[in-house]
Write a protein that holds these residues in place. Structure first.
Motif, PDB file in Angstrom:
ATOM      1  N   ALA A  66       0.975  -1.256  -0.063  1.00 48.34           N
ATOM      2  CA  ALA A  66       0.073   0.047   0.032  1.00 48.34           C
ATOM      3  C   ALA A  66       1.118   1.138  -0.068  1.00 48.34           C
ATOM      4  CB  ALA A  66      -0.930  -0.144   1.006  1.00 48.34           C
ATOM      5  N   LEU A  67       1.850   1.123   0.714  1.00 48.01           N
ATOM      6  CA  LEU A  67       2.831   2.447   0.904  1.00 48.01           C
ATOM      7  C   LEU A  67       3.555   2.437  -0.686  1.00 48.01           C
ATOM      8  CD1 LEU A  67       3.832   4.788   2.659  1.00 48.01           C
ATOM      9  CD2 LEU A  67       5.743   3.145   3.299  1.00 48.01           C
ATOM     10  N   GLU A  68       3.907   1.535  -1.259  1.00 48.04           N
ATOM     11  CA  GLU A  68       4.634   1.651  -2.439  1.00 48.04           C
ATOM     12  C   GLU A  68       3.826   2.184  -3.505  1.00 48.04           C
ATOM     13  OE1 GLU A  68       6.645  -2.070  -3.755  1.00 48.04           O
ATOM     14  OE2 GLU A  68       7.061  -2.513  -1.762  1.00 48.04           O
ATOM     15  N   SER A  69       2.281   1.895  -3.337  1.00 50.59           N
ATOM     16  CA  SER A  69       1.283   2.285  -4.340  1.00 50.59           C
ATOM     17  C   SER A  69       1.349   3.783  -4.157  1.00 50.59           C
ATOM     18  CB  SER A  69      -0.125   1.646  -4.053  1.00 50.59           C
ATOM     19  OG  SER A  69       0.203   0.398  -4.480  1.00 50.59           O
ATOM     20  N   ARG A  70       1.103   4.092  -2.777  1.00 48.04           N
ATOM     21  CA  ARG A  70       1.123   5.718  -2.633  1.00 48.04           C
ATOM     22  C   ARG A  70       2.388   6.212  -3.271  1.00 48.04           C
ATOM     23  NH1 ARG A  70       1.862   8.251   3.329  1.00 48.04           N
ATOM     24  NH2 ARG A  70       0.815   6.361   3.926  1.00 48.04           N
ATOM     25  N   VAL A  71       3.426   5.843  -3.046  1.00 51.89           N
ATOM     26  CA  VAL A  71       4.654   6.484  -3.598  1.00 51.89           C
ATOM     27  C   VAL A  71       4.560   6.642  -5.329  1.00 51.89           C
ATOM     28  CG1 VAL A  71       7.021   6.353  -4.254  1.00 51.89           C
ATOM     29  CG2 VAL A  71       6.342   6.020  -1.845  1.00 51.89           C
ATOM     30  N   GLU A  72       4.001   5.553  -5.666  1.00 48.19           N
ATOM     31  CA  GLU A  72       3.972   5.298  -7.059  1.00 48.19           C
ATOM     32  C   GLU A  72       2.971   6.077  -7.676  1.00 48.19           C
ATOM     33  OE1 GLU A  72       3.816   0.971  -7.942  1.00 48.19           O
ATOM     34  OE2 GLU A  72       5.906   0.721  -6.791  1.00 48.19           O
ATOM     35  N   ASP A  73       1.831   6.146  -6.814  1.00 45.72           N
ATOM     36  CA  ASP A  73       0.765   7.252  -7.427  1.00 45.72           C
ATOM     37  C   ASP A  73       1.078   8.703  -7.441  1.00 45.72           C
ATOM     38  OD1 ASP A  73      -1.040   4.915  -7.742  1.00 45.72           O
ATOM     39  OD2 ASP A  73      -1.882   5.501  -5.524  1.00 45.72           O
ATOM     40  N   VAL A  74       1.897   9.055  -6.603  1.00 42.10           N
ATOM     41  CA  VAL A  74       2.343  10.356  -6.627  1.00 42.10           C
ATOM     42  C   VAL A  74       3.316  10.576  -7.845  1.00 42.10           C
ATOM     43  CG1 VAL A  74       4.025  12.017  -5.759  1.00 42.10           C
ATOM     44  CG2 VAL A  74       2.281  11.019  -4.265  1.00 42.10           C
ATOM     45  N   LEU A  75       4.308   9.552  -8.036  1.00 43.93           N
ATOM     46  CA  LEU A  75       5.206   9.861  -9.169  1.00 43.93           C
ATOM     47  C   LEU A  75       4.379   9.834 -10.459  1.00 43.93           C
ATOM     48  CD1 LEU A  75       8.012   7.351  -8.226  1.00 43.93           C
ATOM     49  CD2 LEU A  75       8.078   9.822  -8.344  1.00 43.93           C
ATOM     50  N   ASP A  76       3.481   8.639 -10.556  1.00 43.13           N
ATOM     51  CA  ASP A  76       2.638   8.785 -11.887  1.00 43.13           C
ATOM     52  C   ASP A  76       1.696  10.015 -12.005  1.00 43.13           C
ATOM     53  OD1 ASP A  76       3.315   6.180 -12.098  1.00 43.13           O
ATOM     54  OD2 ASP A  76       1.529   5.199 -11.235  1.00 43.13           O
ATOM     55  N   GLY A  77       1.429  10.521 -10.912  1.00 43.87           N
ATOM     56  CA  GLY A  77       0.662  11.785 -10.949  1.00 43.87           C
ATOM     57  C   GLY A  77       1.196  12.840 -11.473  1.00 43.87           C
ATOM     58  N   HIS A  78       2.657  12.948 -11.161  1.00 44.14           N
ATOM     59  CA  HIS A  78       3.574  14.017 -12.103  1.00 44.14           C
ATOM     60  C   HIS A  78       4.077  13.475 -13.281  1.00 44.14           C
ATOM     61  CE1 HIS A  78       3.592  16.786  -8.895  1.00 44.14           C
ATOM     62  NE2 HIS A  78       3.407  15.826  -8.059  1.00 44.14           N
ATOM     63  N   GLU A  79       3.547  12.388 -13.825  1.00 48.06           N
ATOM     64  CA  GLU A  79       3.975  11.786 -15.120  1.00 48.06           C
ATOM     65  C   GLU A  79       5.607  11.320 -14.985  1.00 48.06           C
ATOM     66  OE1 GLU A  79       2.644  14.504 -18.097  1.00 48.06           O
ATOM     67  OE2 GLU A  79       0.441  13.686 -17.844  1.00 48.06           O
ATOM     68  N   ILE A  80       6.042  10.916 -14.273  1.00 46.49           N
ATOM     69  CA  ILE A  80       7.322  10.617 -14.162  1.00 46.49           C
ATOM     70  C   ILE A  80       7.589   8.986 -14.186  1.00 46.49           C
ATOM     71  CG2 ILE A  80       9.351  10.333 -12.703  1.00 46.49           C
ATOM     72  CD1 ILE A  80       8.444  12.752 -10.728  1.00 46.49           C
ATOM     73  N   PHE A  81       8.382   8.888 -15.295  1.00 46.66           N
ATOM     74  CA  PHE A  81       8.848   7.627 -15.732  1.00 46.66           C
ATOM     75  C   PHE A  81       9.760   7.029 -14.869  1.00 46.66           C
ATOM     76  CE2 PHE A  81      11.430   4.281 -17.717  1.00 46.66           C
ATOM     77  CZ  PHE A  81      10.638   3.405 -18.032  1.00 46.66           C
ATOM     78  N   TYR A  82       9.676   6.000 -14.120  1.00 48.52           N
ATOM     79  CA  TYR A  82      10.691   5.531 -12.873  1.00 48.52           C
ATOM     80  C   TYR A  82      11.124   3.681 -13.204  1.00 48.52           C
ATOM     81  CZ  TYR A  82       6.296   4.030 -11.021  1.00 48.52           C
ATOM     82  OH  TYR A  82       5.172   3.540 -10.677  1.00 48.52           O
ATOM     83  N   ASN A  83      11.883   3.513 -12.629  1.00 46.46           N
ATOM     84  CA  ASN A  83      12.167   2.143 -12.583  1.00 46.46           C
ATOM     85  C   ASN A  83      12.336   1.785 -11.093  1.00 46.46           C
ATOM     86  OD1 ASN A  83      12.634   0.888 -15.236  1.00 46.46           O
ATOM     87  ND2 ASN A  83      14.385   2.484 -15.426  1.00 46.46           N
ATOM     88  N   LYS A  84      12.094   0.418 -10.770  1.00 46.92           N
ATOM     89  CA  LYS A  84      12.001   0.447  -9.340  1.00 46.92           C
ATOM     90  C   LYS A  84      12.692  -0.934  -8.976  1.00 46.92           C
ATOM     91  CE  LYS A  84       8.205  -1.410  -6.232  1.00 46.92           C
ATOM     92  NZ  LYS A  84       6.787  -1.513  -6.410  1.00 46.92           N
ATOM     93  N   SER A  85      13.583  -0.986  -7.836  1.00 47.66           N
ATOM     94  CA  SER A  85      14.249  -2.201  -7.482  1.00 47.66           C
ATOM     95  C   SER A  85      13.931  -2.450  -5.950  1.00 47.66           C
ATOM     96  CB  SER A  85      15.591  -2.087  -7.861  1.00 47.66           C
ATOM     97  OG  SER A  85      16.322  -1.117  -7.269  1.00 47.66           O
ATOM     98  N   GLU A  86      14.158  -3.371  -5.387  1.00 50.69           N
ATOM     99  CA  GLU A  86      13.871  -3.904  -4.141  1.00 50.69           C
ATOM    100  C   GLU A  86      15.083  -4.673  -3.714  1.00 50.69           C
ATOM    101  OE1 GLU A  86      10.785  -6.654  -1.720  1.00 50.69           O
ATOM    102  OE2 GLU A  86       9.725  -5.160  -2.970  1.00 50.69           O
ATOM    103  N   THR A  87      15.455  -4.499  -2.327  1.00 48.77           N
ATOM    104  CA  THR A  87      16.478  -5.475  -1.577  1.00 48.77           C
ATOM    105  C   THR A  87      16.232  -5.391  -0.112  1.00 48.77           C
ATOM    106  OG1 THR A  87      18.827  -5.799  -1.507  1.00 48.77           O
ATOM    107  CG2 THR A  87      18.210  -3.372  -1.246  1.00 48.77           C
ATOM    108  N   TRP A  88      16.532  -6.222   0.499  1.00 53.23           N
ATOM    109  CA  TRP A  88      16.503  -6.526   1.914  1.00 53.23           C
ATOM    110  C   TRP A  88      17.887  -6.242   2.421  1.00 53.23           C
ATOM    111  CZ3 TRP A  88      13.915  -6.757   6.072  1.00 53.23           C
ATOM    112  CH2 TRP A  88      14.105  -7.472   7.437  1.00 53.23           C
TER     113      TRP A  88
END
Length: 109
Positions: A66-88
């Protein structure tokens, strides 16, 4: 950089540039952002168009879709093309979700 800070503020997660001062890091989730480089365009022997590399690193103590979706919604709302990666990060017991993208610099053209 003001525009980037405004975008991150919309995410409603504590943030700092690069890192928090020792002992001042909030409990997760939090964001560290940085501008590690540029991908400028040259014309006539000078920088004609400035393009900054941006990294937004979100740290959580558990996988938080849900938090990732919030961040992505903001980036999408500003029409920012991004790449995402994840690590522990075992030593910190934290997940790092990193969003990387390019953002136009000031004084272009």
């Amino acid at each position: 950089m003001e525009e980037l800070v405004q975008i991150i503020q919309e995410m409603q997660i504590p943030f700092a540039y690069d890192h928090f001062a020792e002992g001042e890091s909030p409990d997760p989730p939090f964001i560290c952002y940085l501008i590690p480089g540029s991908n400028n365009f040259a014309a006539d022997g000078r920088v004609y168009f400035k393009l900054n590399e941006v990294r937004i690193e979100m740290y959580t103590d558990f996988k938080d879709i849900a938090l990732e979706s919030r961040v992505e919604d903001v980036l999408d709302g500003h029409e920012i093309f991004y790449n995402k990666s994840e690590t522990w990060i075992q030593s910190e017991k934290l997940y790092e979700v990193m969003y990387s993208f390019e953002m136009e610099g000031l004084n272009n053209g």
